[in-house]
Structure formats: structure tokens, C-alpha cells
Design an enzyme around this catalytic site. Structure first.
Site, PDB file in Angstrom:
ATOM      1  N   SER A 118     -26.871   4.946   1.201  1.00 57.49           N
ATOM      2  CA  SER A 118     -26.522   6.093   0.359  1.00 57.49           C
ATOM      3  C   SER A 118     -27.225   7.369   0.803  1.00 57.49           C
ATOM      4  O   SER A 118     -28.375   7.351   1.247  1.00 57.49           O
ATOM      5  CB  SER A 118     -26.875   5.805  -1.098  1.00 57.49           C
ATOM      6  OG  SER A 118     -26.104   4.751  -1.614  1.00 57.49           O
ATOM      7  N   SER A 153     -34.133   1.268  -2.171  1.00 53.67           N
ATOM      8  CA  SER A 153     -35.075   0.369  -2.835  1.00 53.67           C
ATOM      9  C   SER A 153     -36.071  -0.214  -1.834  1.00 53.67           C
ATOM     10  O   SER A 153     -35.681  -0.655  -0.746  1.00 53.67           O
ATOM     11  CB  SER A 153     -34.329  -0.774  -3.528  1.00 53.67           C
ATOM     12  OG  SER A 153     -33.433  -0.279  -4.489  1.00 53.67           O
ATOM     13  N   GLU A 236     -24.308  -8.213  -0.422  1.00 55.86           N
ATOM     14  CA  GLU A 236     -25.101  -7.563  -1.460  1.00 55.86           C
ATOM     15  C   GLU A 236     -24.499  -7.828  -2.831  1.00 55.86           C
ATOM     16  O   GLU A 236     -25.203  -8.182  -3.785  1.00 55.86           O
ATOM     17  CB  GLU A 236     -25.180  -6.063  -1.204  1.00 55.86           C
ATOM     18  CG  GLU A 236     -25.918  -5.297  -2.301  1.00 55.86           C
ATOM     19  CD  GLU A 236     -25.890  -3.789  -2.090  1.00 55.86           C
ATOM     20  OE1 GLU A 236     -26.770  -3.109  -2.643  1.00 55.86           O
ATOM     21  OE2 GLU A 236     -24.985  -3.296  -1.393  1.00 55.86           O
TER      22      GLU A 236
END
Length: 401
Positions: A118, A153, A236
């Protein structure tokens, strides 16, 4: 070999690991290393790469024995590594030597991984990303990376990152992408934690300024990064949507435990809500089990989006129930002054209040629920796709805000 024989073999190997490496007395990395060497990290992977080449449905057989003896849940220790990096490396890395060099330290959790997809201007429209990878003209084969990623993350703890970058701006956006693995300790890689609603800094911004990647760390062919990224994203979503292999395991177990610990808060209405949530969780668990069994030794397909969509929304409903059960106690939360999740030895999930706030991200991360519904409609149900104004347009000509 029959499915029964495969399951028996997996069970025997798991029992042997527990016997020789008691998870209650040996370090976590030693135990997970023994699991990898026995082929139990991902049983559907090839032998000598952490697997046995059997149906992925047998992973539940191994996990019940390993975790039943007190072993850790590896996905919780290295989520991007186990859930996304490992299957992508297995399928697309350039050689078995490269695969081995990454997979075992990943499996033992010595090397934590992150996912660099992202960007500020490319979230749900991932193919519109702008981070660039340009071949170094000196002839050494390196790629030079410049750009920014966001919502990454565990980037602050990661050794390696899965990076999708643009190598050709002159072709349509899906065609000009290439996939790499980048050393997060390399010069030119800067990580800036982002403080969240929970008080933690689990997500990060990552900046690349002339960072370098050797061509040997490219996954897939140049310009074929979108296809490699699909391997990552399908796995994912399967990992995010997966339920525990044991009946009553997973998030619902937290709600049941909280219910048992708060008899003074129990009402018929709350009992009915908990029962309905347990039934939905069990349905999701059985659906996940069936999907794993049907997947054989291959990877998950777009149907994995079902588990992600259902699991994300179910998590939010379960934690909302927990907060309603707590009543006024639910507003007591100390995570802002003491962001314990930043420490490597802490339980990143925190108290129920923190888990409730963290669950708000479930319907965004790994693909929003709206994106999941589009995928299911188009790729599973065969419905007409959305109209795309930039279809066939070179990326550099696509208007951007």
C-alpha cells in the site's frame, strides 16, 4: 500415498517433534526449527523446504498435536512471514538455494517479514502504485528503489520485506510492476511508526531513497509483478480469514472465556448473542477446513476471500459483544500511556478493549470488505466486472490527484 496414510505420517512426525523437542522446555526458535526440518511448517510445501508435499488439509493434523502440546501458533509470531511471504517465495523465488536461505529463518521466526504494498495514493487500487524500481546502469544487476509505502505492519521489526514496485510506467498499470524482496536494514530504507487508535505503533510508513536490491532477490519475471502479488494476496486473505483448527478456538474462545468470568453480567439476551456468534464461528471454521482440504498442494484461489470477508466482520461482532458484556468496565483502557505492543516480548493483542479497537482495521487490511465482495462477484460468481476508465491506458497517463 492415500490421504489416510499421509495423515498418519504427519501425525507420527508431529509426535516425534514434540517428544524430542518439548515445546514447554525448549526455546521457541528451536522448536519451530525442528518443525521445519520435519516438514511440518507448511505440509503442502516440497520436502526440504519446510514441507512434505502432501495435501494442505493435513496441516490441521500437525497443528493439533504441536499446539496441543504447548507449541506456539507460528502465524501469530510472524504473520506476514508465514501467511504471505512463505508461499510467495516457494512459488516464485529464482532457485531452491534462495528459497532455503529465506524459508528456515522465517519459519523459526528469527527473521520477521513485512509486506510493502500500500501507498498513500494506492490502497484499494494497488496496481496504481508509484514506488519505482530502476535497473542500475553500472552493470551489477542491482535495482534502485525510490518511493513510499504506508500501513506496513511490523516494518519496524522486520528483517525482510515483500516489495511491489513499478519498473515500466509506459504500459498499463498492471503490466509494469515487478516484485522484489528487500532487506529492511539496507541503506536508504527508513521506517517511521504510526501511532494507532489502540496506542500501539504496529503500522508504519516506509521511505526508500536510492535503496538497492540485487536482481537475485527479484521474485518472478520483470513486469510480471501483479501475478506474483496475487499469490501473496490470495494467501494473505486465506490467512486472515482462517479459523482455528479446534472447535471453539480463535476469537470466539475469548468471548466464551469472558462470559464465564463475568456471571454477574450474564443476561438471556447476551446469552443468545453469544450462542449465535459461536454458531457463526463454527460455520466459518468448518468452511475453512473444507477449503484447506480441497486446496490440495496448491495455493488458495479467490474463494479465500470468503473467509477473509466473513472472518473480518465476525471478529468485529465478537469484540463488540465483549464490550457490551463488560459494560462500564469496557471504557477502562491504559494502552495509550503504556504501548506495550511495541515490545517484542509482549502480547501484541493486549486486553479486550485493545482488541476491540484493533478489530476496526479488520475490514480494511488485506483488502476492504467492498473489494472482497467485488472479487467474489467477479471471480467466483462470474458477474460482470466494474467499468474501469483507465483500462489499457499507460500508467503515466492515468490522472492522479
Amino acid at each position: 500415498m492415500s490421504n489416510v496414510a499421509d495423515a498418519e505420517r504427519v501425525a507420527d512426525l508431529a509426535a516425534g517433534v514434540v517428544r524430542d523437542h518439548d515445546p514447554k522446555s525448549v526455546p521457541v526458535q528451536e522448536f519451530l526449527g525442528a518443525c521445519y526440518d520435519a516438514g511440518l511448517s507448511w505440509v503442502h510445501f516440497p520436502e526440504r523446504l519446510g514441507g512434505l508435499g502432501v495435501s494442505r488439509g493435513n496441516q490441521a493434523v500437525a497443528d493439533r498435536i504441536l499446539q496441543g502440546a504447548g507449541g506456539p501458533v507460528p502465524l501469530g509470531l510472524n504473520p506476514m512471514g508465514y501467511g504471505m511471504a512463505a508461499p510467495t517465495i516457494r512459488e516464485h523465488a529464482q532457485s531452491d538455494d534462495v528459497k532455503k536461505s529465506w524459508l528456515r529463518p522465517l519459519a523459526t521466526t528469527e527473521d520477521i517479514w513485512c509486506q510493502l504494498f500500500s501507498e498513500p495514493g494506492a490502497g484499494s487500487d494497488l496496481a496504481g502504485l508509484a514506488t519505482s524500481a530502476v535497473r542500475d546502469g553500472s552493470g551489477d544487476g542491482d535495482w534502485v528503489i525510490n518511493g513510499q509505502k504506508v500501513w506496513t505492519s511490523l516494518a519496524h521489526r522486520a528483517r525482510w520485506g515483500l516489495l511491489l514496485a513499478r519498473t515500466n510506467p509506459d504500459v498499463p498499470k498492471h503490466k509494469g510492476l515487478t516484485y522484489f524482496v528487500i532487506d529492511m536494514h539496507s541503506p536508504g530504507v527508513e521506517t517511521r511508526p504510526l501511532r494507532q487508535l489502540t496506542g500501539q505503533a504496529e503500522f508504519n510508513e516506509v521511505y526508500f531513497t536510492d535503496a538497492r536490491i540485487p536482481d537475485a532477490h527479484r521474485l518472478g519475471e520483470v513486469g510480471n509483478g501483479w501475478a506474483v502479488a496475487m499469490t501473496t494476496l490470495m494467501n494473505e486473505r486465506s490467512a486472515l480469514g482462517g479459523s482455528g483448527s479446534r472447535r471453539g478456538a480463535g476469537t470466539i474462545s475469548e468471548a466464551v472465556s469472558l462470559w464465564a468470568a463475568r456471571p454477574e453480567r450474564q443476561t438471556p439476551v447476551l446469552r443468545d448473542r453469544l450462542t449465535q456468534l459461536w454458531l457463526r464461528s463454527e460455520a466459518q471454521r468448518l468452511t475453512s477446513e473444507r477449503s484447506r482440504a480441497m486446496a490440495g498442494v496448491g495455493g488458495p484461489g479467490p474463494e479465500g476471500s470468503i473467509g477473509k470477508l466473513v472472518g473480518a466482520e465476525l471478529n468485529q461482532h465478537i469484540y463488540q459483544f465483549c464490550m457490551d458484556l463488560l459494560g462500564p468496565e469496557g471504557i477502562l483502557y491504559h494502552g495509550y500511556a503504556k504501548p506495550e505492543g511495541d515490545r517484542e516480548d509482549s502480547d501484541w493483542r493486549g486486553p479486550i478493549q485493545q482488541r476491540y479497537m484493533r478489530s476496526r482495521a479488520n475490514t480494511i487490511e488485506g483488502g476492504t470488505s467492498d473489494v472482497m465482495r467485488n472479487i467474489l462477484g467477479e471471480r467466483v460468481l462470474g458477474l460482470p466486472g466494474d467499468l474501469r476508465a483507465d483500462a489499457g491506458m499507460p500508467w503515466k497517463e492515468v490522472p492522479r490527484g
